[in-house]
Design a protein around this motif. Sequence first.
Motif, short mmCIF file in Angstrom:
data_model
loop_
_atom_site.label_atom_id
_atom_site.label_comp_id
_atom_site.label_asym_id
_atom_site.label_seq_id
_atom_site.Cartn_x
_atom_site.Cartn_y
_atom_site.Cartn_z
N GLU A 1 0.75 -1.26 0.04
CA GLU A 1 -0.04 0.21 0.10
C GLU A 1 0.78 1.33 0.08
OE1 GLU A 1 -4.09 1.04 2.57
OE2 GLU A 1 -2.30 0.71 3.51
N ALA A 2 0.56 2.04 -0.96
CA ALA A 2 1.38 3.34 -1.09
C ALA A 2 0.87 4.52 -1.78
CB ALA A 2 2.68 2.92 -1.81
N SER A 3 1.15 5.74 -1.63
CA SER A 3 0.70 6.99 -2.34
C SER A 3 1.03 6.72 -3.78
CB SER A 3 1.15 7.90 -1.69
OG SER A 3 1.41 7.86 -0.48
N ASP B 1 6.69 5.66 -7.05
CA ASP B 1 7.90 5.75 -6.35
C ASP B 1 8.22 5.22 -5.13
OD1 ASP B 1 8.98 6.84 -8.73
OD2 ASP B 1 8.89 8.85 -8.20
N GLU B 2 7.22 5.55 -4.23
CA GLU B 2 7.20 4.97 -2.82
C GLU B 2 7.33 3.59 -2.92
OE1 GLU B 2 4.17 7.37 -0.64
OE2 GLU B 2 4.23 5.47 0.62
N GLU C 1 10.41 1.19 -1.25
CA GLU C 1 10.23 0.36 -0.25
C GLU C 1 10.82 -1.08 -0.70
OE1 GLU C 1 8.16 1.32 2.00
OE2 GLU C 1 6.75 -0.53 2.84
N ILE C 2 10.54 -1.33 -2.02
CA ILE C 2 11.10 -2.56 -2.69
C ILE C 2 12.66 -2.71 -2.48
CG2 ILE C 2 11.45 -4.15 -4.80
CD1 ILE C 2 8.81 -3.00 -5.63
N GLU D 1 8.94 -5.73 -11.04
CA GLU D 1 7.73 -5.16 -11.97
C GLU D 1 6.57 -4.77 -10.83
OE1 GLU D 1 6.04 -8.01 -14.79
OE2 GLU D 1 8.03 -8.03 -15.84
N ILE D 2 6.19 -3.46 -11.21
CA ILE D 2 4.94 -2.96 -10.32
C ILE D 2 3.80 -2.44 -11.11
CG2 ILE D 2 4.43 -0.95 -8.69
CD1 ILE D 2 7.58 -0.41 -8.50
#
Lengths: 85, 85
Positions: A50-52, A55-56, A60-61, A80-81
């Motif tokens: 969970e992120a805004s 980039d966040e 994190e990764i 991959e995101i």
Amino acid sequence: MAIYLVKLFISYRQGVLDPQGVAVEKAAHQLGFERVRNVRVGKFITMEIEASNEDEVKREIEEMAKKFLVNPVIEEYSYEIEEVK
Amino acid sequence: MAIYLVKLFISYRQGVLDPQGVAVEKAAHQLGFERVRNVRVGKFITMEIEASNEDEVKREIEEMAKKFLVNPVIEEYSYEIEEVK
């Protein structure tokens, strides 16, 4: 906040002995798949974060990779995101 | 004949207990990555296959998956093929 699906691919660096890969290749040859070579077995990790924004998620990764997911001496990784919600 | 690079992604089916995934998620939370969830740990296998065309590579992969690489009761898989030479 959004939910992102992350796919992380971890594999041994070239030159690092990969006994699982050797075993799979041997099994392949014994079962008649003779044209298979250079088998490497790594990890495929999926998770939701969970992120805004993306980039966040990247930060994190990369922090997780550095802190506990990846051993940079013998492993390399890519990811991959994808936003899911 | 050409050489194809195959990337194979094997993961547990939804609903199948994944103890490695649970362990990674727990570690993430303990290290402060609180927004990570639904972690699943599978296998990332790469290999090279010599074949005349991509269809042949597909048949080879699917036969290997069925014969020894994937346990269809608890695992699912997908793959990517790329010609390298």
